[in-house]
Design a protein around this motif. Structure first.
Motif, PDB file in Angstrom:
ATOM      1  N   PRO B  71      -1.119   4.129  -8.435  1.00  0.00           N
ATOM      2  CA  PRO B  71      -0.430   4.048  -7.137  1.00  0.00           C
ATOM      3  C   PRO B  71       0.522   5.217  -6.904  1.00  0.00           C
ATOM      4  CG  PRO B  71       0.321   2.296  -8.613  1.00  0.00           C
ATOM      5  CD  PRO B  71      -0.847   2.942  -9.267  1.00  0.00           C
ATOM      6  N   LEU B 367      -0.191   0.887  -0.954  1.00  0.00           N
ATOM      7  CA  LEU B 367      -0.386  -0.454  -1.497  1.00  0.00           C
ATOM      8  C   LEU B 367      -1.791  -0.953  -1.188  1.00  0.00           C
ATOM      9  CD1 LEU B 367       3.057  -2.036  -0.594  1.00  0.00           C
ATOM     10  CD2 LEU B 367       2.219  -1.459  -2.869  1.00  0.00           C
ATOM     11  N   LYS B 368      -2.267  -0.634   0.020  1.00  0.00           N
ATOM     12  CA  LYS B 368      -3.609  -1.110   0.376  1.00  0.00           C
ATOM     13  C   LYS B 368      -4.671  -0.426  -0.463  1.00  0.00           C
ATOM     14  CE  LYS B 368      -2.017  -1.659   4.953  1.00  0.00           C
ATOM     15  NZ  LYS B 368      -1.854  -0.717   6.076  1.00  0.00           N
ATOM     16  N   VAL B 369      -4.539   0.903  -0.608  1.00  0.00           N
ATOM     17  CA  VAL B 369      -5.512   1.619  -1.432  1.00  0.00           C
ATOM     18  C   VAL B 369      -5.470   1.081  -2.864  1.00  0.00           C
ATOM     19  CG1 VAL B 369      -6.140   3.868  -2.378  1.00  0.00           C
ATOM     20  CG2 VAL B 369      -5.367   3.688  -0.030  1.00  0.00           C
ATOM     21  N   SER B 370      -4.253   0.849  -3.387  1.00  0.00           N
ATOM     22  CA  SER B 370      -4.136   0.334  -4.746  1.00  0.00           C
ATOM     23  C   SER B 370      -4.752  -1.052  -4.853  1.00  0.00           C
ATOM     24  CB  SER B 370      -2.672   0.259  -5.178  1.00  0.00           C
ATOM     25  OG  SER B 370      -2.010   1.446  -4.872  1.00  0.00           O
ATOM     26  N   GLY B 371      -4.486  -1.898  -3.870  1.00  0.00           N
ATOM     27  CA  GLY B 371      -5.030  -3.251  -3.885  1.00  0.00           C
ATOM     28  C   GLY B 371      -6.539  -3.226  -3.953  1.00  0.00           C
ATOM     29  N   MET B 372      -7.117  -2.300  -3.206  1.00  0.00           N
ATOM     30  CA  MET B 372      -8.567  -2.156  -3.206  1.00  0.00           C
ATOM     31  C   MET B 372      -9.059  -1.781  -4.607  1.00  0.00           C
ATOM     32  SD  MET B 372     -10.209   0.791  -1.050  1.00  0.00           S
ATOM     33  CE  MET B 372     -10.415   1.906  -2.411  1.00  0.00           C
ATOM     34  N   PHE B 374      -7.422  -2.157  -7.590  1.00  0.00           N
ATOM     35  CA  PHE B 374      -7.176  -3.209  -8.577  1.00  0.00           C
ATOM     36  C   PHE B 374      -8.132  -4.376  -8.371  1.00  0.00           C
ATOM     37  CE2 PHE B 374      -2.650  -1.493  -8.366  1.00  0.00           C
ATOM     38  CZ  PHE B 374      -2.902  -0.605  -9.384  1.00  0.00           C
TER      39      PHE B 374
END
Lengths: 180, 522
Positions: B71, B367-372, B374
């Motif tokens: 992130p 956060l959205k890119v990381s959520g994707m 993870f």
């Protein structure tokens, strides 16, 4: 229903932003103290790890609420909105429910065992509160399930809760394909 | 045919169907195996006890400190992009090299390589190059095929030029697979593979690619014999601007990239520490754009941090910790005060950046890119768990041993599979599905893990460029004007795909390209 989804999304987003802030601030403090003064604090290191751990799971419902998980849109772009909504509904029943239901069921005993002993850091001298970090897995499962249920009963025409935040550049997703 | 094999075949077919249905890939990768396992358990072919390991695996991802860098690096990229810093760098380098067609094309290449080093997000880079560089390139009379091909190819450089997210994730998986493989082969003390090894290993192959692209573009734009040479005069010459202004547009970002990458490659800092510093630097660089006062403050903060580091290196401010307790000398107080001041400077920059409405959206995007990412990591771990539950790992090992050509035969097959998977899946899925399955078998022999990882990364990069399903091409066509048809894009990319294949061939024949630098540095 729509409001509930919006609210959940907002609250998760605020928590995640705060966690990110803590993680970054602690990390930069670690670097400065280590390279300038040559000292390190386990508490700070744990703060980074804990915030990151919670972020790993909490950003998943965030991305789901934003409809930002990668989709392959080769066919999706040709289907009508209604067809795509039907597919999403099937997806919730067939996939979301079993995957996160099973995860919740299996995580529950581990998390409650962690609460029973108020599990702390792995390192001696680290931060207490590992049990709270582990609980985020349960929170994540519940959030994803709730968001799934809300989406299942929606008419499929509304925007996802965080849609207004979506802007270019969209990175790492195949969404562009859909918009052609 | 065993019952397990039948279930695995059903699962594979259902996975492809699910992915094509347009459901989120993460949901399909986790959901199909779960559903198949539940059905198989009804007839006694699967034990649902396997699923008790899922939360443990989730905890494992949460505690994987290597992934903390992901992130942070994503935010560096998003910040440089949102604060228009990357754009400024592009326009300024255009001014520096601009004026001739070749210069213009090369400047796009150089900037992409730099941006690749700072962000590593394909979508963002291509959208930016497509909206800013494409009109300039076309306006200078460079044909649309060369321009489109160049932009698509350059946009994917971020995957291979460190510090890239793909290499961090690969590093995590390869090191696990390598340790397992070596232990199975009887070597109980293998040298660990680190992310820094992969970063160092990717440097030369990445630069080779940039060099090959440059040669191709120069050859393509060479003055055609007999053609009038006056074409260059048509180009709108950029207005002369003072060199200092150009420098101020390029240098901050350049310094940021060099220091982040340099500290990792020299082994001074871990990737996570470097990523943290990278975010700090990106915040300062972005905040400096807000006002002249902010610029002075950002410069002062950087200066203070550098001075402190220099003083520490000279041994002036080290805290004496040997006695087991902090001895409070006046030096300690001054040092901690100055560190606190640095942090305050950074905090003020962050507050200013929040006020100007850049920081919060950038973190949200991160956060959205990381959520994707993870989400896919966790989903893939469910898939590999079920795969193992059906003894799929033994079957793959069995199959791989029957491939002619030994370890290298297996390598070729793996590469082909990865290339084909690259058409429908993103790199995160491919890494977390393929490496745990084939890695432990493949890396048992004397195949170098770093070499394998870089081949893998380059292969994925190529597959994103290859029509008809290359992700890079999709991104590009979403920003290119209607006069450039899909057919044009497909044809434009062919020479670059050939260059990629050449580079992969070169790396396959000369493993030293990937393994030499890590062996010198670490």
């Amino acid at each position: 229903m729509k409001h509930a989804a919006d609210l959940l999304y907002r609250v998760t987003l605020v928590i995640c932003i705060a966690l990110f802030g803590v993680m970054f601030a602690a990390q930069i403090a670690i670097v400065l103290m280590r390279y300038v003064m040559g000292v390190g604090f386990l508490e700070l290191q744990d703060m980074v790890t804990y915030s990151f751990s919670a972020l790993v799971v909490l950003t998943i419902p965030l991305a789901a609420g934003m409809d930002r998980h990668v989709r392959v849109d080769i066919l999706r772009s040709r289907f009508s909105n209604l067809t795509n909504h039907r597919i999403d509904q099937w997806g919730h029943v067939l996939f979301t429910l079993p995957v996160f239901g099973l995860m919740l069921l299996n995580a529950w005993p581990l998390v409650s065992a962690s609460w029973a002993i108020f599990e702390g850091s792995r390192e001696t001298g680290g931060l207490p509160g590992m049990f709270i970090v582990k609980s985020t897995v349960v929170v994540m499962c519940i959030l994803v399930l709730v968001l799934g249920v809300i989406d299942f009963f929606s008419d499929g025409r509304g925007k996802p809760p965080g849609a207004e935040d979506a802007g270019l550049p969209e990175s790492g997703t195949a969404r562009k394909v859909r918009e052609q | 045919m065993s019952a397990e094999l039948i279930w695995l075949l059903v699962m594979t077919a259902a996975l492809f169907a699910g992915i094509l249905s347009g459901l989120p890939v993460m949901l399909v990768i986790a959901g199909v195996p779960t559903l198949v396992a539940v059905f198989a358990s009804f007839v006694g072919h699967f034990d649902l006890v396997y699923f008790q390991a899922v939360p443990q695996r989730v905890f494992g991802v949460m505690e994987n400190s290597l992934l903390i860098a992901v992130p942070l690096f994503v935010l560096v990229g998003v910040l440089l992009d949102r604060s228009k810093q990357a754009e400024r760098m592009l326009t300024n380098i255009n001014r520096l090299f601009g004026g001739t067609k070749k210069g213009l094309a090369l400047s796009v290449l150089v900037v992409s390589a730099l941006i690749a080093a700072s962000t590593g997000i394909i979508g963002a880079t291509i959208v930016m190059l497509g909206t800013i560089s494409l009109p300039t390139l076309l306006g200078a009379g460079i044909d649309k095929r060369t321009s489109s091909g160049l932009i698509c190819a350059c946009g994917t450089l971020g995957q291979i030029i460190p510090p890239s997210i793909i290499l961090i994730l690969l590093g995590d998986q390869i090191s696990n697979a390598y340790v397992t493989a070596q232990q199975n082969a009887g070597n109980f003390a293998p040298d660990p593979v680190t992310v820094s090894d992969l970063f160092a290993g990717a440097m030369l192959p990445g630069l080779t690619l940039v060099g090959l692209y440059a040669l191709y573009v120069l050859w393509q734009l060479r003055a055609k014999a007999g053609a009038p040479v006056q074409v260059d005069a048509d180009i709108e010459r950029p207005p002369k601007i003072p060199l200092t202004e150009v420098a101020s547009g390029i240098l901050p970002t350049l310094a940021l990239i060099v220091s982040v990458l340099g500290s990792i490659l020299l082994g001074v800092a871990t990737p996570t520490e470097a990523a943290g510093v990278g975010v700090g630097g990106a915040i300062l660089v972005a905040a400096a754009q807000i006002s002249p006062a902010m610029k002075r403050q950002a410069l002062a903060t950087v200066g203070l941090a550098l001075a402190l580091l220099a003083a520490a290196a000279a041994g002036w401010v080290k805290v004496d910790f040997s006695a087991g307790a902090l001895t409070a000398t006046p030096g300690t107080f001054i040092a901690s005060g100055l560190v606190l001041l640095t942090l305050l400077g950074l905090a003020r920059a962050a507050v200013a950046l929040t006020r100007s409405g850049v920081l919060v959206p950038a973190i949200t995007e991160t956060l959205k890119v990381s959520g994707m990412i993870f989400g896919i990591i966790i989903a893939a771990s469910i898939l590999s768990l079920v795969f193992r539950g059906f003894n799929g790992d033994d079957m793959v090992a069995e199959m791989m041993h029957h491939v002619p050509g030994g370890a290298y035969g297996m390598l070729v097959v793996t590469m082909l599979v990865v290339f084909l998977l690259g058409f429908i899946l993103e790199f995160v899925e491919i890494i977390f599905i393929v490496i745990p399955i084939v890695g432990p078998v493949l890396l048992m022999g004397d195949i170098d893990p770093v070499w394998f990882a870089i081949l893998f990364a380059m292969n994925l990069q190529t597959s994103f460029l290859t029509p008809p399903f290359g992700f890079a091409l999709f991104y590009f066509s979403s920003v290119s004007p209607d006069t450039i048809t899909t057919g044009d894009i497909y044809r434009s990319i062919v020479p670059f795909v050939i260059i990629q294949l050449l580079a992969i061939g070169l790396l396959a024949l000369v493993p030293g390209l990937a393994t030499w630098l890590p062996s010198v540095l670490f």
